[in-house]
Each structure stands twice: as C-alpha cells, then as structure tokens.
Motif scaffolding. Sequence first.
Motif: not given
Length: 368
Positions: A266-268, A145, A264, A270-271, A170, A142, A139
Amino acid sequence: MKKIAEKEQVAIREIKRDAKIGDARAQYALSEILFNSGNKSEALAWLKKSASKDFPNACFTMATFQMAGISVPYDAFGARINLSKASNQGHADAQLLLSQLARSGYGGEKNKSLANDLLLDLAKKSHPIALCGVAILLHIRNEMNNTVDLLLEEAALKGSHIAAYIQADKMRDASLAGDVVARNHRIKKLFISANAGNQLAISELIEYKESVVKEVLNTASFSSTIKSNLNFKRIEEVIVRDVKYDFDQPEILSKENNIVSYKKFLTPLECTYIKAAAAQTIQPSNTIHPITGKLIKNTIRTSSSSNFDPVSRDCVIYAIDERIAAASGTNVDQGEPLNVLYYRIGEEYKFHHDYLPDTGKEKMTLLK
C-alpha cells in the motif's frame, strides 16, 4: 418555555393530521417523533407507510434497518431496492450507499458501471465523501496526481474528515521539522477533520498550544474556488479503467505453508486513508467465547479494532480488497472484511490460536 412547548404540540398535531390523510412527508416526520419518544411499533408502522409511497428519507431509513436487521427482518435485497428508490429522487446518502453496494454486489448483482456513475455524479455535486473517494481511486491508478490534490482539497473544505486528515498527515514531517507554514496548514486540516468527528485528528490537534491553534484559525481561509479546474470527463475516463497490478516479487517466508510477504503493498496515502476511515468506528477488541460463540471482552486482548462491513466498505476499501485478492490469487468475494488493529503502548493480544472448530457441522456449513 411554555409557549415553545405549546407550539411543538400544535406542530405535532398538524403532522399527525397530515399523516392520517396520506401525506408521505408527514408520515415520515411522525415516525421520527415516535421513534424519539420510544414508541417503536407505531413509529415503524408510519415509516412503512411513508416508504410505501417512495418518500426518499423513509426509503433510506428503511434500507438501513433492513441491512442491520433492526426493527425489521434482515433483507439486503429489499434494502437495495429502497436505496434505488431514494437515490432516483436525489437522496445523496442513499446514492452513495447504493454505489458501494452495487460495487461489491451486496444485496444484488455487481454493477461497477452503476457504482462509478453514482459516485461521479455525487462528486460533480461536490459531495465530500465522493470527492475523496474519486481522489483515492485516481491515486490508486497513479494518474492525474495534481487532480488528486485538488479533489482532496475540495473534499476537505466540504467536510470530509478523511480528506482533511490525509492533507494534515502530508504536513506532519515538515511541521515537526519546524516549518511554520506546514504547521499552520496541518493545524487547519486537523481542525476540519476534528470538527467532522475524527478522533485521530482531535488527539493530534490538542498536541498544539491552544493559543497557536486560535491564531492559525483566525487567519485561515476555508473557502475554495478550485472546482472549475476539475476535468470530470477526464476523471471519468480514468476511473472506469481496470487497475493494472504490478506487484514486486514477494518474499517467501514459508514454502511449506505458502506464506509470502509483499513490500510496499500500500502507498502511504492509502495507509493514511485506512487509518482515518477506521478511526470513526474503532472499538475495544473482543474475543469469541469458546462455548457460546459470542463476542466478549477479554483481558488477553487489550487492543482496539475496526472492521469494514458492507455498509462501511466504500470504493477505496473495496479497491484495496481487490488488490489483496489479486496478490493472493483469490476472488475478492472470498476475503474477510478488512480489519484494522490499534495497539496503544502496553496493549497486547496474548498468545492464542485462530482456527475454526473441526466438527462435522462446521464442515457442512463451509461446504455450502
């Protein structure tokens, strides 16, 4: 009960007999019995004997003691040697921890190739933590996926509380919007994560009615057949590549103090990973006593926090640390451990100063 106690005594006598004649497995078992009974000195002696014969469980336990400085002197180098011995004999926990230490260089030289090989080998064996780690590394790059989702699914079903929590997260918005399918999926994943000890998942799961949770779990499937769809050759090709950072132009907050802000960063996903990983070790925050220098609880700081030390700094946290270093123009080894703060309603950290004491002794230490 009396017969059970008698059988236990017979078993212990047999273990002692085998330990005395040099059986490494029995020596390790005896050390566990003695540790549990409070006889630490004798337990440690038997543990050392078992580890000297390279018994994997003993080597792993000794390594954890050495890293923590518990019962034996702190010895990161020795810990890594013991982990290597255990890992070479297929000890999964030792293999995972050795992968993390080889990646960061803790207790020896950095060896990214070894770290990736150990992690991927565990993932191929369906180790839940390794599957989840590989998924997030993909991820971060990128790429693949669809495979990320497959890996997280497999990891969750194998018992990864982080992977299960990520999947549940999610479905949060759709579940809140009244989507019954999303709600059921979220409940199932929260249950898996909670069952593995994730406190966040436990707190979120109890928000649903008990009858609804039981109904969902009674019809949910917890089996998986997706492993055959995972192309580990392709996964390995992606994982071994260096990450190419593409930061947005930072917002300058202070030219004088060189303070900038990255949007941005970090991605959601990753958070969510960080939040779930920190949930296992989060504790009430401490402050440093101004005289003794010891960590103490103080009413000025009522939040909770968690640090990722060398043992808990897994491949994902290390990758995030590398990104921070790249953005700040520093080396990853110069950074502090990633720290997660958690504030409930009404909690705070009152006005305070963060600084190092400006004395000659501290300056000398820093210069070293």
